[in-house]
Write a protein that holds these residues in place. Structure first.
Motif, PDB file in Angstrom:
ATOM      1  N   LEU A 148       0.821  -1.206   0.000  1.00 31.70           N
ATOM      2  CA  LEU A 148       0.000   0.000   0.000  1.00 31.70           C
ATOM      3  C   LEU A 148       0.858   1.260   0.000  1.00 31.70           C
ATOM      4  O   LEU A 148       0.630   2.196  -0.777  1.00 31.70           O
ATOM      5  N   ALA A 149       1.868   1.302   0.864  1.00 37.00           N
ATOM      6  CA  ALA A 149       2.730   2.488   0.934  1.00 37.00           C
ATOM      7  C   ALA A 149       3.946   2.168   1.791  1.00 37.00           C
ATOM      8  O   ALA A 149       3.949   1.204   2.572  1.00 37.00           O
ATOM      9  N   LEU A 150       4.980   2.974   1.618  1.00 36.09           N
ATOM     10  CA  LEU A 150       6.141   2.964   2.495  1.00 36.09           C
ATOM     11  C   LEU A 150       6.135   4.258   3.297  1.00 36.09           C
ATOM     12  O   LEU A 150       5.985   5.349   2.723  1.00 36.09           O
ATOM     13  N   HIS A 151       6.264   4.151   4.606  1.00 38.51           N
ATOM     14  CA  HIS A 151       6.191   5.312   5.494  1.00 38.51           C
ATOM     15  C   HIS A 151       7.567   5.599   6.071  1.00 38.51           C
ATOM     16  O   HIS A 151       8.204   4.715   6.652  1.00 38.51           O
ATOM     17  N   ALA A 152       8.020   6.822   5.896  1.00 43.18           N
ATOM     18  CA  ALA A 152       9.329   7.231   6.415  1.00 43.18           C
ATOM     19  C   ALA A 152       9.225   7.477   7.911  1.00 43.18           C
ATOM     20  O   ALA A 152       8.447   8.323   8.372  1.00 43.18           O
ATOM     21  N   VAL A 153       9.995   6.732   8.681  1.00 47.40           N
ATOM     22  CA  VAL A 153      10.030   6.886  10.132  1.00 47.40           C
ATOM     23  C   VAL A 153      11.294   7.621  10.570  1.00 47.40           C
ATOM     24  O   VAL A 153      11.266   8.395  11.524  1.00 47.40           O
ATOM     25  N   ALA A 154      12.386   7.400   9.901  1.00 50.66           N
ATOM     26  CA  ALA A 154      13.666   8.007  10.270  1.00 50.66           C
ATOM     27  C   ALA A 154      13.577   9.536  10.219  1.00 50.66           C
ATOM     28  O   ALA A 154      13.004  10.100   9.274  1.00 50.66           O
ATOM     29  N   PRO A 155      14.102  10.240  11.211  1.00 52.69           N
ATOM     30  CA  PRO A 155      14.075  11.712  11.192  1.00 52.69           C
ATOM     31  C   PRO A 155      14.744  12.302   9.955  1.00 52.69           C
ATOM     32  O   PRO A 155      14.320  13.349   9.455  1.00 52.69           O
ATOM     33  N   GLY A 156      15.788  11.624   9.445  1.00 51.32           N
ATOM     34  CA  GLY A 156      16.483  12.149   8.278  1.00 51.32           C
ATOM     35  C   GLY A 156      15.656  12.157   7.015  1.00 51.32           C
ATOM     36  O   GLY A 156      15.984  12.863   6.059  1.00 51.32           O
ATOM     37  N   LEU A 157      14.558  11.383   6.989  1.00 49.84           N
ATOM     38  CA  LEU A 157      13.655  11.374   5.841  1.00 49.84           C
ATOM     39  C   LEU A 157      12.481  12.313   6.030  1.00 49.84           C
ATOM     40  O   LEU A 157      11.585  12.365   5.184  1.00 49.84           O
ATOM     41  N   ARG A 158      12.466  13.054   7.155  1.00 48.80           N
ATOM     42  CA  ARG A 158      11.365  13.969   7.446  1.00 48.80           C
ATOM     43  C   ARG A 158      11.875  15.363   7.813  1.00 48.80           C
ATOM     44  O   ARG A 158      11.184  16.115   8.495  1.00 48.80           O
ATOM     45  N   TYR A 159      13.091  15.699   7.378  1.00 45.32           N
ATOM     46  CA  TYR A 159      13.700  17.003   7.669  1.00 45.32           C
ATOM     47  C   TYR A 159      13.805  17.251   9.175  1.00 45.32           C
ATOM     48  O   TYR A 159      13.786  18.406   9.616  1.00 45.32           O
ATOM     49  N   ALA A 160      13.900  16.206   9.975  1.00 45.34           N
ATOM     50  CA  ALA A 160      13.871  16.371  11.431  1.00 45.34           C
ATOM     51  C   ALA A 160      15.182  16.018  12.106  1.00 45.34           C
ATOM     52  O   ALA A 160      15.291  16.169  13.325  1.00 45.34           O
ATOM     53  N   SER A 161      16.186  15.553  11.371  1.00 48.97           N
ATOM     54  CA  SER A 161      17.466  15.208  11.977  1.00 48.97           C
ATOM     55  C   SER A 161      18.403  16.416  11.975  1.00 48.97           C
ATOM     56  O   SER A 161      18.201  17.387  11.234  1.00 48.97           O
ATOM     57  N   LEU A 162      19.426  16.332  12.826  1.00 55.24           N
ATOM     58  CA  LEU A 162      20.369  17.443  12.931  1.00 55.24           C
ATOM     59  C   LEU A 162      21.110  17.675  11.633  1.00 55.24           C
ATOM     60  O   LEU A 162      21.351  18.811  11.225  1.00 55.24           O
ATOM     61  N   ALA A 163      21.483  16.602  10.951  1.00 49.64           N
ATOM     62  CA  ALA A 163      22.205  16.686   9.684  1.00 49.64           C
ATOM     63  C   ALA A 163      21.555  15.738   8.683  1.00 49.64           C
ATOM     64  O   ALA A 163      20.878  14.782   9.072  1.00 49.64           O
ATOM     65  N   PRO A 164      21.718  15.982   7.400  1.00 51.93           N
ATOM     66  CA  PRO A 164      21.155  15.071   6.399  1.00 51.93           C
ATOM     67  C   PRO A 164      21.766  13.678   6.505  1.00 51.93           C
ATOM     68  O   PRO A 164      22.907  13.529   6.951  1.00 51.93           O
ATOM     69  N   PRO A 165      21.024  12.641   6.133  1.00 46.72           N
ATOM     70  CA  PRO A 165      21.582  11.280   6.160  1.00 46.72           C
ATOM     71  C   PRO A 165      22.791  11.179   5.239  1.00 46.72           C
ATOM     72  O   PRO A 165      22.821  11.763   4.161  1.00 46.72           O
ATOM     73  N   LYS A 166      23.770  10.428   5.667  1.00 49.31           N
ATOM     74  CA  LYS A 166      24.991  10.311   4.863  1.00 49.31           C
ATOM     75  C   LYS A 166      24.993   8.991   4.103  1.00 49.31           C
ATOM     76  O   LYS A 166      24.698   7.940   4.656  1.00 49.31           O
TER      77      LYS A 166
END
Length: 371
Positions: free
Chosen positions: A224-242
Motif C-alpha cells: 500500500l505504501a512505504l512510510h518514512a520513520v527516520a528523522p532524516g527522511l522527514r527534515y527532522a534530523s540534525l544533519a542530512p543522512p549520509k
C-alpha cells in the motif's frame, strides 16, 4: 567599569552583556540563550581575562528559526523600538512594505529558493553578525559572508567593545557550520558532496518505494505504501543522512545509521489472531520481500536480521540501563523485531524495512486490557 562593579568581575559583566544582547535580538528565533564563561577567573587575573577569555554560547531554537525575514517594529508606531532595532542590526535593518500594507523594519537572510541546509545556518549567521558588530568577534567566512562583515563593521554602536582590526580580536568557532562536514562520509568525493542533502535522501526513499511497489505481483499482499520513520527522511534530523561511497568501491565509515521505513500492505482478514503467529508471518513477509528485491537488484546488499540477532537464550540482553536474563528459547520471540536492511545502490543510503500491520495494534490493545 560600572558593569564590572555591578557584576563583580569583567568576565561576568561581558558574559551577562552577551546573553542579554543575544536574547533580545534573537527573541523570535530562540527559546533559550545560554552563555558559559568557562573556568572561573580569579580577581588578580581580571586584566588578562578581559583581554582573552573563552565564552561558550548555546541556543535552543524555536519554530521560527528558519524564517528568511525577521520582522522588526514600525518606525512610525514604535519609534523607540525601531531605534533599538537599528542599533542592533545597523545597515542590516531595512525598511520594507508588506502585503498587509504595513511598513516595518526587517532583516532578510535569504531567498525563497534557499535549501533547507542553508536555512539551518540562519541563526548561526545572525549570532555571528551580532557578535562581530557589538563585540568585535571574527567568524569563519563560510558562516559570515564578506558583505555581512562589512555591514557589521559599518557605524558600530558607541557602546560596542572589541576591535575587529586588532590582532587580539576575538574568534568565533561555530560547530553548526561543520555539522554536515562531520556527518558526511569520509570517502565521498567533492563531486558527490551534493548527495549529502535531505532532498537527496528523500529522492532515494521515493525511488526505493517505486522499486518495492514493482514487486507487488511476487508478494503475498499488495504494497500500500512505504512510510518514512527516520528523522532524516522527514527534515527532522540534525544533519542530512549520509550515504556510503559504494560507487567508488572502497571502504567507508565503520557504522552508518540505517533509515527506518515501515512497509504497509493492503488489509486482509487472514492475519493471525495470535501475537506470536502474527510476528512469524511478518518475518515471512520480510524474507519474501528480501528475496524478491535481491533478485530484481542483484547489486544491492540485502540483509534480513533481528534487533536481537547474536544473543543466545541464556545471554544477558542490555535494555537501557538494566540487564535482562532470558530464561529459555521458548520464552523469547526472535521474530518480534525482524527487519530487512537494503543498501541502496543509487543513493548509497541504507534503509531498514519493517512491516506495519494494522491488526497488531488491536491485538496489543486487547492484551493491555487483559493485564
Amino acid at each position: 567599569r560600572a558593569a564590572e562593579l555591578e557584576h563583580g568581575h569583567p568576565v561576568v559583566a561581558v558574559q551577562h552583556r552577551i546573553a542579554q544582547l543575544l536574547s533580545t535580538a534573537l527573541a523570535r528565533q530562540t527559546r533559550l540563550v545560554a552563555v558559559h564563561a568557562g573556568a572561573d577567573a580569579s580577581f588578580d587575573d581580571r586584566i588578562k581575562a578581559t583581554r582573552r577569555h573563552v565564552f561558550v554560547v548555546g541556543v535552543v531554537t524555536s519554530a521560527d528559526a528558519q524564517r528568511l525575514v525577521d520582522l522588526g517594529p514600525s518606525p512610525d508606531a514604535q519609534p523607540q523600538d525601531a531605534a533599538q532595532f537599528r542599533t542592533l542590526w545597523g545597515d542590516r535593518a531595512e525598511l520594507r512594505r508588506f502585503r498587509d500594507g504595513s511598513i516595518r523594519l526587517a532583516t532578510v537572510w535569504g531567498a525563497n529558493a534557499m535549501p533547507l541546509e542553508q536555512r539551518a545556518q540562519i541563526v548561526p549567521r545572525m549570532l555571528a553578525f551580532l557578535l562581530r558588530r557589538h563585540f568585535g568577534v571574527l567568524a569563519q567566512p563560510e558562516l559570515l559572508h564578506a558583505d555581512d562583515q562589512s555591514t557589521a563593521d559599518c557605524a558600530r554602536p558607541s557602546e560596542a567593545i572589541g576591535d575587529v582590526t586588532a590582532e587580539s580580536a576575538g574568534r568565533l568557532f561555530s560547530l553548526s557550520s561543520r555539522i554536515v562536514e562531520f556527518a558526511s562520509t569520509r570517502d565521498l568525493s567533492e563531486s558527490d558532496a551534493d548527495r549529502v542533502t535531505f532532498e537527496a535522501a528523500i529522492a532515494g526513499f521515493d525511488q526505493l518505494q517505486r522499486e518495492v511497489k514493482a514487486l507487488e505481483e511476487k508478494l503475498p499482499l499488495r504494497v500500500l505504501a512505504l512510510h518514512a520513520v527516520a528523522p532524516g527522511l522527514r527534515y527532522a534530523s540534525l544533519a542530512p543522512p549520509k550515504p556510503l561511497a559504494l560507487a567508488q568501491g572502497r571502504g567507508d565509515d565503520a557504522y552508518v545509521e540505517p533509515l527506518h521505513v515501515l512497509v504497509e500492505f493492503t488489509t486482509s482478514n487472514k492475519w493471525p489472531d495470535d501475537m506470536a503467529a502474527l510476528h512469524k508471518v511478518k518475518s515471512a513477509f520480510l524474507l519474501r520481500l528480501a528475496e524478491c528485491y535481491a533478485a530484481a537488484h542483484p547489486n544491492a546488499h540485502v540483509d534480513v536480521s533481528s534487533r536481537f540477532f547474536g544473543y543466545g537464550a541464556q545471554d544477558g540482553l542490555l535494555t537501557g540501563a538494566s540487564s535482562v536474563q532470558l530464561a529459555g528459547a521458548d520464552d523469547f520471540d526472535y521474530e518480534r523485531d525482524s527487519f530487512v536492511d537494503i543498501r541502496h545502490i543509487s543513493s548509497g543510503l541504507t534503509f531498514r524495512l519493517s512491516v506495519l500491520c494494522e491488526p497488531e495494534g488491536a491485538l496489543l490493545a486487547h492484551k493491555a486490557q487483559e493485564m
